[in-house]
Enzyme design. Structure first.
Site: not given
Ligand code: DOR
Ligand code: ZN
Length: 346
Positions: A247, A136, A99, A13, A251, A174, A263, A15
């Protein structure tokens, strides 16, 4: 033990984002991990096999030449997703999973599912062809407390879905609660769970006590200490139903450190170092390979990686940067609170 050689791990998992951020963060994953399941919550999301193929090409183009890494692509399930497109993507080998984001559950989830009835034709097709659904697992009902959203999702969405479509293979991603761990543990078939690095390390006090710490805010949000303990047991006892999905969700700092912060914890750079520390604390270093390198491929029907990596315990703590620079701006690295002495060799 001061050295541990395991099969090269995978991240089930991840990003990676796109553009400059993709180029900035991908090398931290591809230098250690052989494969990763790539989350499709871009703007706009990756909804068709055409989107997924183009995104895969962008990932491969951003990869350092000396790395070998296979992105395992997912499709973002919407109420308009075509069962035929999903089947074609799966059969061509491009798509590893679909997903499910309940609409509004997290970052870029607005296009997710509101009415599950509308997603049933796709889910039925996936059950028929054996394509896993990554979920999720949080409800978004405003009345449900954020700390209860996972447990309520299991009771009101996941369990009814599994009863209705028992052949559908589901990864509960997660997992953050003992409720989730127990539910997966007690299921007989077709359910597995991924666990992040950060949920093995922080509980909700780390986010909220002594000041609000936006870099520990992620979704699902970290829960009480006894939930963290349950996650640690699930990860470190070698239970084949649980495996690593970091996960890691970068950002840029201005979007985390503001009045309404995003998040996500960015862990790809120090995940293996952190995990070795956690598994050593649990006297389970011999089970790190199962969690990071064996259980995931077994669940997804893939062979474990043939190559190996070696983790070494240094005399001095391993130093990681506080933040990394990307073309989009700085991204703060997850602070595990402890100093890990474990380093990946090479
Ligand atoms: O903390 C998270 N960030 N949880 C998620 O489900 C998405 C992810 C994000 O894409 O930033
Ligand atoms: Zn995620």
């Amino acid at each position: 033990m001061t050295s541990l050689t395991i099969r090269r791990p995978d991240d089930w998992h991840l990003h990676l984002r796109d553009g400059a951020m993709l180029a900035g963060v991908l090398p931290y994953t591809s230098r250690h991990f052989a494969r990763a399941i790539i989350m499709p919550n871009l703007v706009p999301p990756v909804v068709t096999t055409v989107d997924a193929r183009a995104y895969r090409d962008r990932i491969l183009a951003a990869m350092p030449e000396s790395h070998s890494f296979e992105p395992l692509m997912t499709l973002y399930l919407t109420e308009g997703t075509s069962p035929d497109d999903v089947e074609e993507g799966a059969k061509s080998g491009l798509i590893t999973a679909v997903k499910l984001y309940p609409a509004g559950a997290t970052t870029n989830s607005q296009s997710g599912v509101r009415n599950f009835e509308n997603a049933m034709p796709v889910l039925e097709r996936m059950a028929r062809i054996g394509l896993p659904l990554c979920v999720h697992g949080e409800v978004t009902t405003p009345e449900v407390d954020i700390f209860d959203r996972e447990a309520v999702f299991i009771e009101t969405v996941l369990d009814p879905l599994r009863r209705r479509l028992p052949e559908l293979r589901i990864t509960m991603e997660h997992v953050t609660t003992k409720d989730g761990v127990d539910y997966i543990d007690q299921s007989e078939t077709n359910l597995a769970g991924s666990i992040t690095t950060h949920h093995l390390i922080i509980n909700r006090n780390n986010i909220l006590v002594g000041g609000i710490r936006p870099h520990y805010y992620c979704l699902p949000v970290a829960k009480r200490e006894y939930h963290r303990q349950a996650l640690r047991r699930a990860a470190t006892t070698g239970n084949p139903k649980f495996f690593l999905g970091t996960d890691s969700a970068p950002h840029v700092d201005p979007l985390k450190e503001c009045a309404c912060g995003c998040a996500g914890c960015f862990t790809s750079i120090n995940t293996l170092s952190c995990l070795a520390h956690v598994f050593e604390e649990e006297q389970a270093l011999d089970r790190l390979e199962a969690f990071a390198s064996l259980n995931g491929p077994a669940w997804y029907g893939l062979a474990p990686n043939a190559e190996k990596i070696t983790l070494v315990k240094r005399d001095a703590p391993v130093e990681f940067p506080t933040r990394v620079e990307t073309g989009d701006g700085p991204v703060t690295v997850f602070d595990p609170i402890f100093k890990s002495h474990w380093d990946v060799e090479g």
